[in-house]
Design an enzyme around this catalytic site. Structure first.
Site, PDB file in Angstrom:
ATOM      1  N   SER A 136      -1.047   0.554  -1.165  1.00 30.15           N
ATOM      2  CA  SER A 136      -1.071   1.656  -0.216  1.00 30.15           C
ATOM      3  C   SER A 136       0.355   1.989   0.174  1.00 30.15           C
ATOM      4  O   SER A 136       1.227   1.101   0.171  1.00 30.15           O
ATOM      5  CB  SER A 136      -1.871   1.281   1.034  1.00 30.15           C
ATOM      6  OG  SER A 136      -1.713   2.256   2.051  1.00 30.15           O
ATOM      7  N   TYR A 148      -3.505  -5.199   7.489  1.00 35.66           N
ATOM      8  CA  TYR A 148      -3.767  -4.335   6.334  1.00 35.66           C
ATOM      9  C   TYR A 148      -2.467  -3.970   5.639  1.00 35.66           C
ATOM     10  O   TYR A 148      -2.336  -4.118   4.417  1.00 35.66           O
ATOM     11  CB  TYR A 148      -4.514  -3.066   6.771  1.00 35.66           C
ATOM     12  CG  TYR A 148      -4.780  -2.132   5.610  1.00 35.66           C
ATOM     13  CD1 TYR A 148      -5.842  -2.375   4.739  1.00 35.66           C
ATOM     14  CD2 TYR A 148      -3.956  -1.042   5.359  1.00 35.66           C
ATOM     15  CE1 TYR A 148      -6.069  -1.549   3.657  1.00 35.66           C
ATOM     16  CE2 TYR A 148      -4.183  -0.205   4.286  1.00 35.66           C
ATOM     17  CZ  TYR A 148      -5.243  -0.458   3.437  1.00 35.66           C
ATOM     18  OH  TYR A 148      -5.456   0.363   2.353  1.00 35.66           O
TER      19      TYR A 148
END
Length: 257
Positions: A136, A148
């Site tokens: 990401s 995350y």
């Protein structure tokens, strides 16, 4: 000649489904790995009309026994592994269930490591193979979430290190770093994205097409979307504290672990 095989984790929606459809069109047999048997079966039925064999492999990648089952299949040999499965969580880190945080790391990090390790020996024996790890832009840009973002930063660093080690072997490892993509990801996490500017959204097919073009060109890190290329470039040039402030203003600074 046997058809090449692509194993894709998390293919029942979003980016994973985009890769599954693309590899089916490109003539690959598929192995589809996810928890939801009904959705796996539905997708397999759709793709069998476009490709040769579609194998479904139900597995929860947070579970060690299920990870081992997928690793055993990879040890038999595939041409492509797409480590796409992953998830985010809503809520501040200090208020989130530790078991959920651990599960997130097991899926986002541990499964990527174990499945890549399982796939590489057969790829090296064949002198050909591709591992695509879905990371990401959050792993490249400071200030958005904690566990995350950290998990995706690990995936990027892991992919870069392996890519160096595998030079000249015929096996490539790549990290794809999309930004915000129109998928089920945020709804599943319970994250409200209503305030995000429309120009920051990407479409699944564009992410898949741009990333595979980067893979074909030998790029280790793929950043789909000109807006995210610009963001990452700016992040390398301005102080990290200032960048954190910009990211907070665009995407919010609380409510994600």
């Amino acid at each position: 000649m046997p058809r090449p095989v692509a194993l894709i984790t998390g293919p029942t929606s979003g980016i994973g489904a985009g890769y599954a459809r693309r590899y089916a069109r490109d003539g690959y047999d598929l192995v589809l790995v996810a928890r939801d048997v009904d959705r796996l079966t539905e997708l397999a039925g759709e793709l069998e009309a476009q490709t040769g064999t579609v194998e479904i492999l139900p597995a929860d990648l947070a579970d060690p026994a299920d990870r081992a089952k997928v690793a055993d299949r990879l040890a038999d040999g595939v041409r492509v592994l797409v480590n796409n499965a992953g998830f985010g969580t809503k809520g501040d880190f200090w208020a989130t269930d530790p078991a959920l945080l651990q599960k997130q790391l097991d899926v986002n990090v541990t499964s990527v490591m174990h499945l890549t390790r399982a796939a590489l020996p057969a790829m090296l024996d064949a002198g050909a193979g591709t591992v695509i790890n879905i990371a990401s832009v959050a792993g490249l840009v400071a200030g958005r979430g904690s566990t995350y973002s950290a998990s995706k930063a690990w995936v990027i660093s892991f992919s870069e290190g392996l890519a160096v080690a595998l030079e000249g072997t015929g096996v490539g490892v790549h990290a794809v770093c999309p930004g915000y993509v129109h998928t089920e990801f945020h709804a599943r996490a319970g994250i409200d994205m209503a305030k995000l500017p429309s120009f920051m959204w990407l479409e699944v097919d564009d992410v898949v097409s741009q990333s595979l073009a980067d893979v074909a060109a030998g790029k280790v890190i793929s950043i789909p979307g000109v807006q995210y290329k610009a963001l990452v470039t700016a992040g390398r040039l301005i102080p990290r504290g200032l960048l954190r402030g910009v990211v907070k203003r665009v995407g919010g600074g609380r409510g994600r672990s």
